[in-house]
Write a protein that holds these residues in place. Sequence first.
Motif, PDB file in Angstrom:
ATOM      1  N   HIS A   1       0.820  -1.219   0.000  1.00 39.33           N
ATOM      2  CA  HIS A   1       0.000   0.000   0.000  1.00 39.33           C
ATOM      3  C   HIS A   1       0.852   1.266   0.000  1.00 39.33           C
ATOM      4  CE1 HIS A   1       0.187   0.931   4.450  1.00 39.33           C
ATOM      5  NE2 HIS A   1       0.313  -0.371   4.568  1.00 39.33           N
TER       6      HIS A   1
ATOM      7  N   ASP B   1       6.056   1.922   6.453  1.00 37.06           N
ATOM      8  CA  ASP B   1       4.787   1.181   6.337  1.00 37.06           C
ATOM      9  C   ASP B   1       3.920   1.964   5.363  1.00 37.06           C
ATOM     10  OD1 ASP B   1       2.348  -0.045   6.645  1.00 37.06           O
ATOM     11  OD2 ASP B   1       2.005   0.678   8.674  1.00 37.06           O
TER      12      ASP B   1
ATOM     13  N   ASP C   1       3.826  -6.229   3.200  1.00 41.23           N
ATOM     14  CA  ASP C   1       3.649  -5.116   4.130  1.00 41.23           C
ATOM     15  C   ASP C   1       4.683  -5.281   5.234  1.00 41.23           C
ATOM     16  OD1 ASP C   1       2.606  -2.897   5.404  1.00 41.23           O
ATOM     17  OD2 ASP C   1       0.526  -3.556   5.223  1.00 41.23           O
TER      18      ASP C   1
HETATM   19 ZN   LIG Z   1       0.973  -1.286   6.374  1.00 40.81          ZN
END
Ligand SMILES: [Zn+2]
Length: 342
Positions: A68, A185, A239
């Motif tokens: 993401h 992240d 991730d």
């Molecule tokens: Zn994440």
Amino acid sequence: MDEKYVDFAVNTVVELCKIPSPTGYTKKAEKYLQTVFKELGCKFYRSLKGNIVVQLGGDLDPLVLAAHIDTLGGMVRSIKSNGRLRITNVGSYPFVLIENEDCIIHTRDGREFEGTFKHIDPAVHVNGNLGKEERTDKNVEVVLDEKVNKREDVEELGVSVGDFISIDPRTKMTKKGFIKSRHLDDKASAGVLVSLARYIKENKIDLKRKIYLIFTTYEEVGHGGSCIPDDVVEMISVDMGAVGDDLKTDEYKVSICAKDSGGPYDYDVTTKLINVAKNEKLNYAVDIYPSYGSDVEATLRAGYEIKHGLIGPGVSASHGYERTHREGIKNTLELLLKYIQE
Ligand SMILES: [Zn+2]
């Protein structure tokens, strides 16, 4: 693996981290990826909700690798009578993790204003309780770096309720190979996937499997992975690996998650990931993340019947000022490259 692909991944991580992209305002990061994939000569499209979907390889067993590109951030909730901004968080984090960070307010007509997240009474020499209070949206606010003293001043500038706020990532590469930044992240993994595409293209790797790389834009609010192409049979969320307490993952490893808050990952996918990591003698760890949800869980909850897995480079101090290492990036890249060819 030629180190130039690790360098390229690391550089992409750094560039992505510097592009503001709180969930809901990811247009600039999407543009960046579209430019990169155009240059690489990859087939891709942008979905209606802003996901960038890249297609590589052949026809068999379509597999999604998803990272993401949205991040934590904020939004203007109200303009206070003293010209400070009350904020609402975008994505979840304790407010103590943003206090004293610089930020940018992005107005809907494309202008940017600088500011800082501050306690409402931030001077130690005035407020004896400063160290004791829990931080919430009531006592952490944005102070604009503008000469404003009242609500009308701020309105006149053009700052409005609903404007996005991005947190200064303070991205830094150290001489010893650490990357320190907010939003590793999940931009650490997004950089890995971009480099994976470049490796496959430049080395003319003949993939039997159809591989989709999907860069999602709503992960931090829980529905990033809720739409995928219909032919997909398997999806791996790439991730960040959680670091802390009794976990074995660190910033040099690729972390393979066996179970998180959403339950166990697919037995066969997870076992195969572990076996590939073992056979390739990668620096890896298998861990249980006690407080974690991933994009592929959103996919399953949206009703897709697929096999699922989760891996990623170890990232410490998640949702704060995070850190990883180029070795973690390299191990993740190598694991994916082998896995998709098995
Ligand atoms: Zn994440």
